[in-house]
Design an enzyme around this catalytic site. Structure first.
Site, PDB file in Angstrom:
ATOM      1  N   ASP A 162       0.836  -1.202   0.000  1.00 37.36           N
ATOM      2  CA  ASP A 162       0.000   0.000   0.000  1.00 37.36           C
ATOM      3  C   ASP A 162       0.875   1.258   0.000  1.00 37.36           C
ATOM      4  O   ASP A 162       1.685   1.457   0.907  1.00 37.36           O
ATOM      5  CB  ASP A 162      -0.881  -0.067   1.260  1.00 37.36           C
ATOM      6  CG  ASP A 162      -2.015   0.927   1.246  1.00 37.36           C
ATOM      7  OD1 ASP A 162      -2.068   1.768   0.338  1.00 37.36           O
ATOM      8  OD2 ASP A 162      -2.854   0.850   2.167  1.00 37.36           O
ATOM      9  N   GLY A 214      -5.176   3.431  -7.816  1.00 34.99           N
ATOM     10  CA  GLY A 214      -5.411   3.659  -9.244  1.00 34.99           C
ATOM     11  C   GLY A 214      -4.625   4.836  -9.816  1.00 34.99           C
ATOM     12  O   GLY A 214      -4.827   5.197 -10.985  1.00 34.99           O
ATOM     13  N   ASP A 235     -10.518   4.013  -1.551  1.00 32.77           N
ATOM     14  CA  ASP A 235     -11.112   3.012  -0.659  1.00 32.77           C
ATOM     15  C   ASP A 235     -12.628   2.899  -0.805  1.00 32.77           C
ATOM     16  O   ASP A 235     -13.338   3.900  -0.910  1.00 32.77           O
ATOM     17  CB  ASP A 235     -10.813   3.369   0.797  1.00 32.77           C
ATOM     18  CG  ASP A 235      -9.360   3.127   1.143  1.00 32.77           C
ATOM     19  OD1 ASP A 235      -8.541   2.967   0.220  1.00 32.77           O
ATOM     20  OD2 ASP A 235      -9.046   3.098   2.343  1.00 32.77           O
TER      21      ASP A 235
HETATM   22  C1  GAL Z   1      -5.620   2.208   2.716  1.00 34.69           C
HETATM   23  C2  GAL Z   1      -6.047   1.036   1.866  1.00 34.69           C
HETATM   24  C3  GAL Z   1      -7.043   0.241   2.671  1.00 34.69           C
HETATM   25  C4  GAL Z   1      -6.388  -0.241   3.944  1.00 34.69           C
HETATM   26  C5  GAL Z   1      -5.816   0.937   4.720  1.00 34.69           C
HETATM   27  C6  GAL Z   1      -4.990   0.487   5.911  1.00 34.69           C
HETATM   28  O1  GAL Z   1      -4.696   2.978   2.015  1.00 34.69           O
HETATM   29  O2  GAL Z   1      -6.607   1.484   0.665  1.00 34.69           O
HETATM   30  O3  GAL Z   1      -7.519  -0.855   1.898  1.00 34.69           O
HETATM   31  O4  GAL Z   1      -5.372  -1.152   3.619  1.00 34.69           O
HETATM   32  O5  GAL Z   1      -4.996   1.738   3.901  1.00 34.69           O
HETATM   33  O6  GAL Z   1      -4.370   1.542   6.586  1.00 34.69           O
END
Ligand code: GAL
Length: 411
Positions: A162, A214, A235
């Site tokens: 991420d 994306g 998200d």
């Molecule tokens: C976001 C991600 C989520 C989750 C979250 C955790 O950036 O899109 O799916 O993983 O971080 O902090």
């Protein structure tokens, strides 16, 4: 220190030196011959469960074991949901040897992974190419090879990676190089490639899932860094507005997916309680038509029968996992009516008649428009019923925010 940590430190002592990533580490051009072949790593869209949508930053070892138990007892595992993925907030501190330890909520990752594997399931984990994860925990920047080796030693089968704090570094690089139009994109691709290479060098097959919302069209470069799937959006949340904005917003991406490479419109919210049953059926139908990874995100220990039936519907899963591996797309939209199709193996076509309006309404589809001018045999996925042969136009009444999902085949 447990045996895993000793193995990881031994690995470091045999000479793996990793410097922090800097802007100077330019991206090598991607030539066709350099694209790693990971087509067999996730030949079908991965299915499983992830901790984030329900447990978020509170997740514990006990929650993961319970999710594994319930995947088995609810029939989810046998329906195909095999990955048990811990999302953000499992990390503790990195020690003087560069070894990252899990925090007190996860006392022994190897033992947890073993537990998950004894249930006939697979084990997934989460990190970031930045110094910090999105929840502020330790990321993998500068420790990609160490971390990939540790995942392999733990028996990890899936990594969600991420972007998080790397975005800050990207902003700084842009400020320093304002005339370089591709500076942030190249930096991001290099960071994702680094972990992709590290995973492939780890000695274990690990599904590589990119999460960078994306930005810069990951569907065009995801395969070149060894990814099996990549998020296409920001998200999801447990609301019809957000889920439908994401799901219906996927039009046009079909040609970038195929066996082993999947567009990921984010995880499922089915069972988290803030959408109606019809809205959750829309969620599942869209994700199946999109050949999306199916990662449930609910508290399986409290799952009701309606949610279980939606998540385990054999025909919906069959569409998602279809052997042809072709993602579906929008056929047409007309006001509140949105019609999507997906080519399936055996000359069949999945058709979703979606009602995005506030009232129930009839929706019709001319069978000729989906390739069956001479008539077809229909199956209604959510009624779990064969509808027999039809010709001309098929009409159904579709509830507000609901869907009629059909499998159309030769008569
Ligand atoms: C976001 C991600 C989520 C989750 C979250 C955790 O950036 O899109 O799916 O993983 O971080 O902090």
């Amino acid at each position: 220190m447990n045996t895993t940590h000793i193995a990881v430190i031994a690995g470091l002592l045999v000479g793996v030196t990793i410097g922090s990533w800097t802007h100077a580490a330019a991206v090598e051009p991607t030539s066709q011959s350099k694209i790693p072949d990971v087509s067999q790593v996730a030949p079908k869209p991965p299915m499983g469960w992830n901790s984030w949508n329900h447990f978020a930053g509170r997740v514990t070892d006990a929650d993961i074991r319970s999710a594994a138990d319930f995947l088995v007892s609810t029939g989810m595992r046998d329906a195909g949901y095999v990955y048990v993925n811990i999302d953000d907030t499992w990390q503790g501190k990195r020690d003087a040897h560069g070894v990252l330890h899990s925090n007190e909520r996860f006392p022994d990752m190897k033992a947890l992974s073993d537990y998950v594997h004894t249930k006939g399931l697979k084990f997934g984990i989460y990190s970031s190419p930045g110094a910090r994860t999105c929840a502020g925990y330790e990321g993998s920047l500068g420790h990609e090879v160490d971390d990939a080796r540790m995942y392999a030693a733990w028996g990890v089968d899936f990594l969600k990676y991420d972007l998080c704090s790397l975005r800050e570094d990207m902003k700084k690089a842009k400020a320093e190089h304002p005339d370089d139009a591709d500076v942030t994109k190249n930096m991001m691709i290099a960071a994702y490639r680094k972990m992709g290479d590290a995973l492939r060098g780890s000695g274990r097959t690990i599904v590589y899932s990119l999460c960078q919302y994306g930005v810069d069209q990951p569907w065009t470069w995801g395969p070149s860094v060894g990814a099996s799937l990549w998020r296409t959006t920001g998200d999801i949340s447990d609301s019809y507005a957000r889920m439908s904005k994401i799901g219906f917003g996927q039009a046009g991406l079909a040609r970038f997916a195929g066996a082993g490479h999947w567009n990921d419109p984010d995880m499922l919210e089915i069972g988290n309680g803030k959408m109606s049953e019809d809205e959750y059926r829309t969620h599942m139908s869209l994700w199946a038509l999109l050949a999306a990874p199916l990662l449930a995100g609910n508290d399986l220990s409290k799952m009701g029968e309606a949610d279980r039936r939606i998540l385990t519907n054999k025909d919906a899963i069959g569409i998602d996992q279809d052997a042809l591996g072709k993602q579906g797309d929008r056929l047409y939209q007309d006001g509140d009516v949105d019609v999507w199709t997906r080519p399936l193996s055996g000359g069949r076509v999945a058709v979703g008649l979606f009602n995005r309006g506030a009232n129930a309404r009839e929706i019709s589809i001319e069978l000729a428009k989906v390739g069956f001018a001479g008539g077809a045999r229909l199956r209604d996925v959510w009624k779990e019923k064969d509808l027999g042969p039809h010709s001309g136009t098929f009409t159904d009444t579709v509830p507000t925010h609901g869907v009629a999902l059909l499998i159309v085949g030769s008569p």
